[in-house]
Design an enzyme around this catalytic site. Structure first.
Site, mmCIF file in Angstrom:
data_model
loop_
_atom_site.group_PDB
_atom_site.id
_atom_site.type_symbol
_atom_site.label_atom_id
_atom_site.label_comp_id
_atom_site.label_asym_id
_atom_site.label_seq_id
_atom_site.Cartn_x
_atom_site.Cartn_y
_atom_site.Cartn_z
ATOM 1 N N GLY A 1 7.325 4.308 8.263
ATOM 2 C CA GLY A 1 5.930 5.572 8.866
ATOM 3 C C GLY A 1 6.414 6.033 9.949
ATOM 4 O O GLY A 1 7.114 5.719 11.108
ATOM 5 N N SER A 2 5.196 6.688 10.965
ATOM 6 C CA SER A 2 5.645 7.295 11.553
ATOM 7 C C SER A 2 5.319 6.608 13.100
ATOM 8 O O SER A 2 4.584 5.586 13.098
ATOM 9 C CB SER A 2 4.288 8.896 12.018
ATOM 10 O OG SER A 2 3.057 7.771 12.107
ATOM 11 N N GLU B 1 9.701 0.586 10.835
ATOM 12 C CA GLU B 1 10.925 1.527 10.857
ATOM 13 C C GLU B 1 9.444 3.294 10.710
ATOM 14 O O GLU B 1 8.896 3.178 9.908
ATOM 15 C CB GLU B 1 11.413 1.258 9.264
ATOM 16 C CG GLU B 1 12.863 1.816 9.061
ATOM 17 C CD GLU B 1 12.917 3.588 8.533
ATOM 18 O OE1 GLU B 1 12.076 4.333 9.722
ATOM 19 O OE2 GLU B 1 12.905 4.120 8.028
ATOM 20 N N GLY C 1 2.899 3.536 13.679
ATOM 21 C CA GLY C 1 3.588 2.300 14.184
ATOM 22 C C GLY C 1 3.301 1.911 15.291
ATOM 23 O O GLY C 1 2.866 0.803 15.298
ATOM 24 N N LYS D 1 1.010 -1.305 -0.138
ATOM 25 C CA LYS D 1 -0.054 -0.027 0.337
ATOM 26 C C LYS D 1 0.748 1.247 -0.340
ATOM 27 O O LYS D 1 1.315 1.296 1.071
ATOM 28 C CB LYS D 1 -1.050 0.104 0.862
ATOM 29 C CG LYS D 1 -2.380 0.999 0.913
ATOM 30 C CD LYS D 1 -2.135 2.153 0.556
ATOM 31 C CE LYS D 1 -1.745 2.532 2.079
ATOM 32 N NZ LYS D 1 -1.904 4.806 2.724
ATOM 33 N N CYS E 1 13.139 9.920 8.282
ATOM 34 C CA CYS E 1 12.537 10.061 9.479
ATOM 35 C C CYS E 1 14.470 9.667 10.380
ATOM 36 O O CYS E 1 14.671 9.976 11.545
ATOM 37 C CB CYS E 1 12.932 8.705 9.074
ATOM 38 S SG CYS E 1 13.011 7.131 8.257
ATOM 39 N N GLU F 1 3.579 6.871 15.713
ATOM 40 C CA GLU F 1 2.010 6.681 16.548
ATOM 41 C C GLU F 1 1.240 5.452 15.406
ATOM 42 O O GLU F 1 0.978 4.637 15.963
ATOM 43 C CB GLU F 1 1.499 8.038 15.568
ATOM 44 C CG GLU F 1 0.160 9.131 16.101
ATOM 45 C CD GLU F 1 -0.453 9.771 15.714
ATOM 46 O OE1 GLU F 1 0.445 10.661 14.947
ATOM 47 O OE2 GLU F 1 -1.464 9.789 15.567
ATOM 48 N N GLU G 1 8.635 15.017 16.274
ATOM 49 C CA GLU G 1 9.997 15.093 14.812
ATOM 50 C C GLU G 1 9.063 16.103 14.025
ATOM 51 O O GLU G 1 7.519 16.167 13.246
ATOM 52 C CB GLU G 1 9.455 13.791 13.960
ATOM 53 C CG GLU G 1 10.091 13.176 12.712
ATOM 54 C CD GLU G 1 10.088 11.798 12.474
ATOM 55 O OE1 GLU G 1 9.032 10.873 12.274
ATOM 56 O OE2 GLU G 1 11.293 11.337 11.881
#
Lengths: 297, 317, 477
Positions: free
Chosen positions: C235-236, C257, C240, C183, C291, C238, C388
């Protein structure tokens, strides 16, 4: 002359051991003052064990966090020596452990001896790993550029271990040794009857040059303590060995652990504690750090 | 930087060593990566036309051969004055660079054109001669009318850590440039190909600037590697930092190995983004080159006419 | 700069043949989505690039079924050397279509063409080359004598490096014998769809790679699908965390990650010019949408002023603007939403008393742009030192001793990357040992390579991507 009545010499009562927790290298009682009776499978009372509370868990995490950097910084050789020393101390107390295990697990003495032997051998197996992990798990990476690039394993930090109820000594050994060999400090929950051999193992560790706080042992109820450890933000990883696979508790603990992205080892149904564990319990508690540096003059 | 003042007054090896080795070090990979990145700038259309003309104006058109003759030098001078005989918009080069004995020929050929005469001196290219010989070499060139002196440093002394000897020699040559009330510009050739490390290039740049250089120059063209973009980048950083600390602006001249217009534009981009626009001027930046000029001219024609030109359409001198 | 003003040098768009609408890529063919469509926008101009199908749970179901079929019937049965050939083919096709991919990536993401051309696309091809070579060598990876694929991998990737993150996910998954349902991010689906075409050109068996475009709900459907054996997410932190909760109690293997707040440590003996480049690379590369960005600059107090001065001078040469201009250093912020987040945090920085500075630069009138920004006078307690920002915003802090540097660097819930700049070898090693981060760049920053494991400590996630270590995420050992 009056004749004194003949009195039979009083039988000697044994001095019983008080089972306490093992936190930060010391043996405190639970701050809650609670204890629980450990009984044999037959129902016979054996001893009272300290019933650790959430505050004991908090203290244990604090002790582990304090001890971890020093333990990680010790040379791998030194860590290996200490794990081997634990094996030596266990060997010396082989009979003591066998009797205790036989009593709490309701085993024949032969079977109990076999378990102690397996636990000792497991300490020896892990002791030898300490200075080989970076060779086996690390890598020198051929990047496409003028850079030196090395990956090496490092401890993840503080690991909470939920030890299985049985086999007591072998189970506890099989979760503690792989976690500490790479430089982590641990808080192990030894549930129920496992608490007695666990505290005795703590005594072995306390006399094996293992720095205080590297291993902390909480006796009591996994269901009570585990949620506090799983949700503790200063715990980096969680081994769910002692939780029933597929249970609601296992899922809830994993959800709680996700809050700070703990590394979680899920329980597996019918896990064979006697089988060769490989590095399956070592790797989850190691991070891979990759360092780059330019190569030039 | 009190060390600077102290060293200017009375240079000694230990003091200079402390000063030069106290400069921030250079990471080779990082410096080369930065230069490569600057090299990816894409200079098109009007910017390119501007850059090509600027590059022509910055060329020190050079002949430094044992076989040089007055005829050869005069031809080169003619080319330097009017690189494109049929195109009056094409600027002249900055200077003609020759051996000392050719200075009178060049001076005569360039009289009244504004194109300068540069002479290599001080036992060019090796620099292996007694100081007196080097000074005599310089004085002769200045007296013959050289506007600019391109000296070489004593790389042996530099590599041996005899920094004071290098500094004193530069200062002495600088004094010789003022022979007879003249003030020839002093370009100090570091011969970076022999210095081997970027740290050395940086230190030699500072040493030369501290000792009175008006320009620092990469190479003689007789040693490989000659000028490279990373080396020039470091030297541009050095002149920028030197001006920030002392208020004195020093020029930079990469020499040798720059053969294409594309390369020259990379250098100009590097000047622009490192030392800054103040250096985008023939007074402060030069290319020491022989074959570069023709490629600049070919590109200039391509840009003006839209068709690719060929070597038959630019002069061979 | 008036002496030498660079004329615009735009890369040609004509190399990209954009379709007005894109479907989902399931079982080797492009099909309609069940939940309508959404628009993918060029963040530099706000023009709509294409309509893209919105996949829902039923589409994910179809994709997982196709992946399962391909796994059972084809891919898991192919010898490693045959899998390898397909992956090598893909690598070559990426190289052949590099220009097209680079332009499309810059159009859809807003990153400068120089970066998509010189970094993203070549590294994506390199990843496929690297993992292609592993496909028939897995027993030699030192992970166990008989490593087996896991099955169907559900992969959710971010918008900051769309094609490259696809490569990081798809290449090792295929090499290890898994099939994939991927996705892409909602704002950057186009290169993934071009990659789908590449899979067709490579004659990759249908169903081995499936691409379901959509938004958060689509991603959650992929992660939560019971037919997915492996979840990989970048991704973030949050999201994750949500994923880690979503898969709790299942047998799914997970790698995450996530975010970072990397410290970049500069000591007084550092190669300062290169350090300044490293700082610039660390925070302004890809508009700071990285990141592992070096978003906290920790400078030794004795050189802080000098470093910041040099940094400011360097920042004045950064060129912000049209991503397709080959001279652009900083392109467009990926979305209006992200721009708003960067603005909010920057305002918080000012409100908390830090000093904000940006070089004079004209931002384009249309599109989402943010000037490169540094904050000085930042302390560990400021939000801009802890959260971040994921934008071109650098927080500058100082330290006095190595121990203080380490303490401040590690004082974060994240642990993805760290930078150290010093000329002293033993200090580099001392620092590298103490950084609680998965990647430590010493005297360099933001270097990536397919052979080099990448991934975080602590809340930056778990598992490694890249290198031999990256195989383990896709194998049952």
């Amino acid at each position: 002359m009056s004749k004194k009545p003949a009195v039979a010499p009083a039988p000697r009562s044994s001095v019983r051991k008080t089972y306490k927790l093992y936190i930060g290298g010391a043996f405190p009682r639970s701050e809650s003052g609670r204890s629980y009776p450990v009984t044999a499978p037959s129902g016979e009372f054996i001893a009272n064990a300290a019933q650790a509370s959430r505050k004991d868990a908090r203290d244990a995490v604090r002790a582990a966090r304090a001890a971890q950097p020093g333990w990680a910084k010790a040379t791998a050789y030194n860590r290996g020596q200490i794990l081997y020393r634990i094996a030596e101390m266990l060997e010396e107390r082989r009979d003591q452990f066998a009797h205790q295990i036989a009593e709490v697990e309701g085993l024949e003495l032969d079977a109990a001896h076999a378990q102690v032997d397996a636990a000792i051998d497991r300490w020896v197996w892990y002791a030898g790993w300490s200075d080989k992990l970076s060779q086996v798990l690390g890598a020198a990476n051929s990047v496409a550029g003028p850079y030196w690039n090395i990956s090496s394993p490092e401890p993840t930090g503080v690991v909470a271990l939920l030890a299985p109820a049985t086999p007591t000594l072998l189970g506890l050994t099989s979760v503690i040794a792989p976690a500490i060999v790479g430089g982590n400090a641990v808080v192990a929950v030894a549930p129920d009857a496992c608490g007695l051999p666990a505290v005795t193992l703590g005594e072995v560790m306390a006399t094996s040059d293992l720095p205080g706080g590297v291993v902390n042992i909480l006796t009591g109820s996994t269901a009570e303590l585990a949620p506090w450890l799983a949700s503790h933000l200063d715990v980096n990883a969680l081994d769910l060995a002692g939780v029933e696979a597929g249970s609601e508790l296992a899922r809830d603990l994993e959800v709680a652990a996700a809050e700070n992205l703990k590394r979680v080892v899920r329980p597996s149904a019918g896990y064979d504690w006697e089988a060769d564990p490989g590095l399956s319990r070592v790797k989850p508690f190691l991070e891979t750090k990759t360092v780059w540096h330019p190569i030039g003059i | 930087m009190c060390l600077v003042t102290a060293q200017l007054a009375a240079p000694d090896d230990a003091g200079l060593r402390r000063l030069l080795h106290g400069l921030p070090p250079v990471d080779q990979v990082g410096a080369e990566a930065r230069a490569a990145k600057l090299g990816t700038r894409s200079i098109k259309t009007t910017a390119k036309a501007q850059a090509l003309d600027l590059a022509v104006r910055m060329v020190d058109l050079t002949t430094l051969e044992g076989a040089d003759t007055p005829g050869k030098v005069r031809a080169l001078c003619a080319k330097g004055i009017r690189p494109e005989p049929d195109q009056p918009t094409c600027p002249s080069v900055a200077a003609i660079c020759v051996y000392g004995d050719m200075v009178p020929t060049a001076k005569a050929a360039l009289a009244g054109t504004g194109v300068k005469v540069a002479a290599v001196a001080t036992a060019f290219p090796s620099g292996r001669a007694p100081l007196a010989v080097k000074l005599a070499d310089t004085v002769a060139a200045v007296e013959a009318g050289a506007d600019e002196i391109d000296m070489v440093i004593d790389r042996g002394a530099f590599l041996a850590g005899r920094y004071a000897a290098v500094a004193e020699e530069i200062a002495a040559v600088k004094a010789a440039c003022r022979t007879g009330g003249r003030d020839a510009h002093l370009k100090v050739i570091l011969e970076t190909g022999e210095l081997a490390t970027y740290d050395n290039v940086k230190r030699a740049s500072w040493l030369a600037m501290l000792s009175g250089a008006d320009f620092i120059k990469t190479s003689t063209g007789k040693v490989s590697p000659a000028a490279t973009l990373p080396v020039t980048l470091l030297m541009l950083e050095a002149v920028r930092d030197f001006r920030a600390q002392t208020g004195r602006q020093v020029g930079v001249k990469p020499a040798g190995g720059i053969r294409t217009a594309k390369d020259a534009i990379k250098y100009l981009v590097t000047v622009n983004e490192t030392a800054g626009p103040d250096w985008l001027d023939p007074d402060w930046f030069r290319f020491g080159a022989s074959s570069l000029l023709n490629d600049l001219l070919l590109q200039r024609r391509k840009l003006a006419t839209g068709v690719y030109s060929g070597p038959d359409y630019v002069t061979v001198d | 700069m008036s002496i030498f003003e660079y004329a615009p040098a735009p890369e040609s768009r004509s190399v990209v043949d954009l379709k007005p609408a894109y479907g989902l890529f399931i079982d080797g063919a492009f099909v309609d989505g069940s939940a309508g469509s959404f628009k993918s926008v060029n963040p530099a101009t706000e023009e709509v690039l294409a309509e893209v199908a919105m996949g829902d749970a039923s589409d994910v179901d179809r994709a997982v079924a196709a992946a399962r079929r391909a796994y059972d019937e084809v891919w898991s049965r192919l010898p490693g050397r045959e899998r390898a050939k397909y992956i090598f083919r893909i690598a070559r096709l990426i190289q052949e279509r590099a220009r097209e991919l680079a332009v499309l990536e810059s159009l859809d993401n807003g990153k400068p063409i120089r970066e998509s051309r010189d970094v993203d696309v070549p590294l994506a091809a390199a990843h496929f080359f690297y993992y292609a070579g592993w496909a028939d060598k897995l027993p030699y990876a030192n992970l166990g004598p008989d490593p087996k694929p896991l099955g169907v991998a559900g992969q959710v990737i971010p918008w900051n490096f769309p094609l490259l993150m696809l490569a990081w996910k798809v290449a090792p998954a295929l090499a290890c014998g898994n099939t994939v349902v991927l996705k892409p991010a909602e704002t950057t689906p186009l290169t993934a769809l071009l990659f789908a075409e590449i899979c067709q050109q490579a004659d990759l068996p249908p169903g081995v790679v499936n691409i379901v475009t959509g938004a958060g709900a689509t991603g959650a459907a992929v992660v939560g699908h019971p037919g997915v054996d492996k979840v990989a997410f970048t991704g973030s932190t949050e999201v994750g965390r949500l994923i880690a909760k979503q898969v709790a109690g299942t047998a799914k293997k997970v790698t995450l990650e996530l975010g970072g707040k990397a410290a970049n440590l500069v000591f007084d003996d550092a190669p300062l010019e290169q350090a300044v480049e490293g700082i610039v690379d660390g925070i302004f590369f890809n508009q700071g949408h990285v990141c592992c960005a070096g978003s906290r600059l920790l400078v030794q107090e004795s050189v802080a002023e000098e470093v910041v001065d040099r940094l400011r001078e360097r920042m004045k040469t950064l060129r912000v603007g049209d991503p397709l201009d080959k001279n652009t250093d900083i392109g467009a912020i990926n979305s209006a939403e992200q721009l708003a987040k960067i603005q909010t945090l920057s305002e918080a920085g000012e409100a908390e008393g830090a000093t904000r500075w940006s070089p004079p630069c004209e931002l384009p009138e249309r599109g989402f742009f943010f000037a490169p920004t540094i904050f000085t006078g930042v302390s560990q307690a400021h939000r801009i030192a802890r959260e971040e920002i994921f934008g071109p915003v650098l927080s500058v802090l100082t330290f006095r001793t190595p121990a203080e540097a380490v303490e401040k660097a590690n004082n974060t819930a994240y642990g993805l990357s760290a930078g150290v700049w010093t000329d002293k070898g033993s200090r580099i090693l001392w620092l590298a040992q103490r950084m609680r981060a998965g990647v430590v760049w010493a005297n360099t920053f933001n270097r990536f390579d397919p052979t080099s494991p990448f991934g975080g400590y602590k809340e930056s996630g778990y598992g490694r991507e890249g290198g031999r270590h990256g195989l383990e995420a896709y194998l049952d050992v």
